[in-house]
Scaffold this active site. Structure first.
Site, PDB file in Angstrom:
ATOM      1  N   ASP A  39      31.707  14.890   9.045  1.00  0.00           N
ATOM      2  CA  ASP A  39      31.896  13.574   8.415  1.00  0.00           C
ATOM      3  C   ASP A  39      31.811  12.438   9.431  1.00  0.00           C
ATOM      4  O   ASP A  39      32.160  11.298   9.146  1.00  0.00           O
ATOM      5  CB  ASP A  39      33.254  13.536   7.697  1.00  0.00           C
ATOM      6  CG  ASP A  39      34.418  13.888   8.624  1.00  0.00           C
ATOM      7  OD1 ASP A  39      34.171  14.221   9.790  1.00  0.00           O
ATOM      8  OD2 ASP A  39      35.570  13.820   8.179  1.00  0.00           O
ATOM      9  N   HIS A  44      33.051   8.181  12.521  1.00  0.00           N
ATOM     10  CA  HIS A  44      32.857   7.698  13.903  1.00  0.00           C
ATOM     11  C   HIS A  44      31.622   6.825  14.042  1.00  0.00           C
ATOM     12  O   HIS A  44      31.235   6.485  15.165  1.00  0.00           O
ATOM     13  CB  HIS A  44      32.743   8.883  14.872  1.00  0.00           C
ATOM     14  CG  HIS A  44      34.031   9.612  15.072  1.00  0.00           C
ATOM     15  ND1 HIS A  44      34.127  10.772  15.789  1.00  0.00           N
ATOM     16  CD2 HIS A  44      35.285   9.346  14.650  1.00  0.00           C
ATOM     17  CE1 HIS A  44      35.385  11.192  15.808  1.00  0.00           C
ATOM     18  NE2 HIS A  44      36.106  10.348  15.108  1.00  0.00           N
ATOM     19  N   TYR A 163      46.554  13.281  10.426  1.00  0.00           N
ATOM     20  CA  TYR A 163      46.457  12.674  11.748  1.00  0.00           C
ATOM     21  C   TYR A 163      47.440  11.504  11.865  1.00  0.00           C
ATOM     22  O   TYR A 163      47.206  10.434  11.312  1.00  0.00           O
ATOM     23  CB  TYR A 163      45.028  12.175  11.987  1.00  0.00           C
ATOM     24  CG  TYR A 163      43.965  13.266  11.996  1.00  0.00           C
ATOM     25  CD1 TYR A 163      44.280  14.590  12.293  1.00  0.00           C
ATOM     26  CD2 TYR A 163      42.637  12.958  11.727  1.00  0.00           C
ATOM     27  CE1 TYR A 163      43.299  15.576  12.312  1.00  0.00           C
ATOM     28  CE2 TYR A 163      41.648  13.944  11.751  1.00  0.00           C
ATOM     29  CZ  TYR A 163      41.990  15.251  12.049  1.00  0.00           C
ATOM     30  OH  TYR A 163      41.016  16.223  12.070  1.00  0.00           O
ATOM     31  N   ARG A 165      48.909   8.258  12.941  1.00  0.00           N
ATOM     32  CA  ARG A 165      48.210   7.130  13.596  1.00  0.00           C
ATOM     33  C   ARG A 165      48.740   5.808  13.086  1.00  0.00           C
ATOM     34  O   ARG A 165      49.103   5.687  11.928  1.00  0.00           O
ATOM     35  CB  ARG A 165      46.701   7.220  13.311  1.00  0.00           C
ATOM     36  CG  ARG A 165      45.863   6.243  14.112  1.00  0.00           C
ATOM     37  CD  ARG A 165      44.404   6.620  14.083  1.00  0.00           C
ATOM     38  NE  ARG A 165      44.207   7.957  14.616  1.00  0.00           N
ATOM     39  CZ  ARG A 165      43.070   8.662  14.466  1.00  0.00           C
ATOM     40  NH1 ARG A 165      42.051   8.140  13.810  1.00  0.00           N
ATOM     41  NH2 ARG A 165      42.954   9.877  14.979  1.00  0.00           N
ATOM     42  N   LYS A 194      44.684  20.505   8.270  1.00  0.00           N
ATOM     43  CA  LYS A 194      43.863  20.384   9.472  1.00  0.00           C
ATOM     44  C   LYS A 194      44.567  19.467  10.461  1.00  0.00           C
ATOM     45  O   LYS A 194      44.907  18.335  10.123  1.00  0.00           O
ATOM     46  CB  LYS A 194      42.502  19.816   9.081  1.00  0.00           C
ATOM     47  CG  LYS A 194      41.580  19.745  10.241  1.00  0.00           C
ATOM     48  CD  LYS A 194      40.175  19.505   9.808  1.00  0.00           C
ATOM     49  CE  LYS A 194      39.321  19.506  11.037  1.00  0.00           C
ATOM     50  NZ  LYS A 194      38.442  18.369  11.105  1.00  0.00           N
ATOM     51  N   GLY A 227      38.223  18.412  18.510  1.00  0.00           N
ATOM     52  CA  GLY A 227      38.461  17.224  19.328  1.00  0.00           C
ATOM     53  C   GLY A 227      37.204  16.725  20.001  1.00  0.00           C
ATOM     54  O   GLY A 227      36.088  17.085  19.619  1.00  0.00           O
ATOM     55  N   GLY A 254      34.128  20.046  14.664  1.00  0.00           N
ATOM     56  CA  GLY A 254      33.153  18.981  14.465  1.00  0.00           C
ATOM     57  C   GLY A 254      32.293  18.756  15.685  1.00  0.00           C
ATOM     58  O   GLY A 254      31.361  19.513  15.981  1.00  0.00           O
ATOM     59  N   ARG A 255      32.685  17.716  16.459  1.00  0.00           N
ATOM     60  CA  ARG A 255      31.841  17.235  17.561  1.00  0.00           C
ATOM     61  C   ARG A 255      31.336  18.315  18.506  1.00  0.00           C
ATOM     62  O   ARG A 255      30.190  18.275  18.944  1.00  0.00           O
ATOM     63  CB  ARG A 255      32.620  16.183  18.378  1.00  0.00           C
ATOM     64  CG  ARG A 255      32.724  14.878  17.660  1.00  0.00           C
ATOM     65  CD  ARG A 255      33.823  14.018  18.213  1.00  0.00           C
ATOM     66  NE  ARG A 255      35.121  14.418  17.706  1.00  0.00           N
ATOM     67  CZ  ARG A 255      36.252  13.768  17.936  1.00  0.00           C
ATOM     68  NH1 ARG A 255      36.238  12.701  18.703  1.00  0.00           N
ATOM     69  NH2 ARG A 255      37.387  14.178  17.420  1.00  0.00           N
TER      70      ARG A 255
HETATM   71  P1  FBP Z   1      36.339  17.193  15.653  1.00  0.00           P
HETATM   72  O1  FBP Z   1      36.324  18.709  15.788  1.00  0.00           O
HETATM   73  O2  FBP Z   1      35.104  16.537  16.121  1.00  0.00           O
HETATM   74  O3  FBP Z   1      37.607  16.630  16.222  1.00  0.00           O
HETATM   75  O4  FBP Z   1      36.260  16.921  14.083  1.00  0.00           O
HETATM   76  C1  FBP Z   1      37.299  17.045  13.271  1.00  0.00           C
HETATM   77  C2  FBP Z   1      37.607  15.736  12.586  1.00  0.00           C
HETATM   78  O5  FBP Z   1      38.758  15.905  11.806  1.00  0.00           O
HETATM   79  C3  FBP Z   1      36.507  15.194  11.712  1.00  0.00           C
HETATM   80  O6  FBP Z   1      36.518  15.742  10.433  1.00  0.00           O
HETATM   81  C4  FBP Z   1      36.824  13.738  11.754  1.00  0.00           C
HETATM   82  O7  FBP Z   1      35.718  12.936  11.545  1.00  0.00           O
HETATM   83  C5  FBP Z   1      37.282  13.561  13.151  1.00  0.00           C
HETATM   84  O8  FBP Z   1      37.870  14.762  13.558  1.00  0.00           O
HETATM   85  C6  FBP Z   1      38.276  12.466  13.254  1.00  0.00           C
HETATM   86  O9  FBP Z   1      38.565  12.263  14.602  1.00  0.00           O
HETATM   87  P2  FBP Z   1      39.396  10.997  15.020  1.00  0.00           P
HETATM   88  O10 FBP Z   1      40.662  11.045  14.235  1.00  0.00           O
HETATM   89  O11 FBP Z   1      39.584  11.179  16.485  1.00  0.00           O
HETATM   90  O12 FBP Z   1      38.578   9.820  14.658  1.00  0.00           O
END
Ligand code: FBP
Length: 278
Positions: A39, A44, A163, A165, A194, A227, A254-255
């Site tokens: 996503d 991002h 997350y 934040r 997650k 991450g 993801g990345r």
């Molecule tokens: P990553 O493995 O790249 O961390 O991806 C997981 C994810 O949850 C993605 O679904 C989401 O876009 C991204 O991390 C969000 O990362 P951040 O909160 O750092 O913007």
């Protein structure tokens, strides 16, 4: 080995079989969950080669999590890998310094049920990103819980990206805070939660945190994101540690997969599958 947590009571009797099928279709034969999250073009503002990513996920039979319209544009109508539809989203253009994050609903459960009916795409689950600690958390908490209830009415598996934040959060990767997120996701009724990998000094320390996080999640399953981009060796060592720390932990990466050239991404996935099998 199939590892399906207890079926929540808000799943109607007539949807129980669909829920079990949806969950099972996402499980790696070892009983763990291994997902690709893609996503990031939205979250991002990082353009992605969706053709390569969708082909890779289909070839390796790995569930792919992203937004509905991305799936509509790139999924092959004969794709056999499962999909998880991200229901909300935001960009990273407004920084936390300027405003606390709010990620609003982009796709309703009704829209995705229509999409599922009209295509042969295997939509097995839905995902929602929640930012606890944001001054907008009350909106996201309500949307998340409603999304979980509605998704369960259709036998869909639910995922919360949790997350912490906002201005109230000083360290998003504080291990004790991530343990709290796991408990929160379980209380909200998510089938899968997650989370990010917490800060750690040694892999032994990481193992202890992962175990505590997975236990705090009760009967929900915890998945860890990968991450930021890191060396392949370090990434694989983290994965080994996460998987060895608890029998139920999974991965939603993801990345470190999708931002690499496709041949490298495939090799890393194969290395991860070898770790899973061991
Ligand atoms: P990553 O493995 O790249 O961390 O991806 C997981 C994810 O949850 C993605 O679904 C989401 O876009 C991204 O991390 C969000 O990362 P951040 O909160 O750092 O913007």
């Amino acid at each position: 080995m199939n590892r399906i947590p207890p079926i929540p009571l808000d799943i109607p009797e007539k949807q129980k079989e669909s829920f079990i099928q949806a969950y099972t279709s996402m499980l790696h034969p070892t009983g763990r969950l291994l997902l690709i999250a893609c996503d990031h073009a939205l979250e991002h503002c990082h353009p992605l080669n969706f053709t390569n990513i969708f082909n890779l996920a289909n070839k390796e039979k790995i569930p792919l999590a992203t937004h509905l319209e991305t799936i509509a544009r790139y999924a092959n109508s004969s794709a056999t890998n499962p999909f998880i539809v991200k229901l909300n989203g935001k960009t990273n253009l407004i920084s936390t310094k300027d405003d606390d994050p709010q990620s609003d609903v982009l796709t309703t459960i009704n829209d995705l049920v229509t999409f599922k009916k009209n295509t042969k795409i295997n939509v097995s689950g839905v995902g929602y990103t929640l930012y606890p600690g944001s001054s907008h958390e009350h909106i996201m908490l309500q949307q998340a819980e409603q999304m979980i209830f509605q998704a369960h009415q259709h036998g869909l598996v639910t995922f919360l990206w949790l997350y912490p934040r906002g201005k109230a959060i000083t360290d998003e990767l504080d291990p004790q805070l991530i343990i709290k997120m796991a408990g929160m996701g379980n209380a909200l009724g998510a089938d899968c939660i997650k989370l990010k990998i917490p800060h750690y000094q040694t892999f032994d320390e990481l193992k202890t945190y992962v175990h505590a996080i997975a236990e705090a999640a009760g009967n929900s399953t915890v998945l860890f994101s990968g991450g930021e981009m890191k060396s392949i060796d370090h990434f694989l060592n983290e994965i080994k540690t996460i998987l060895s720390a608890h029998p139920t932990t999974g991965l939603a990466l993801g990345r470190n997969i999708i931002q690499r050239p496709v041949h490298e991404a495939q090799e890393i996935l194969h290395a991860i599958i070898t770790i899973l099998n061991n």
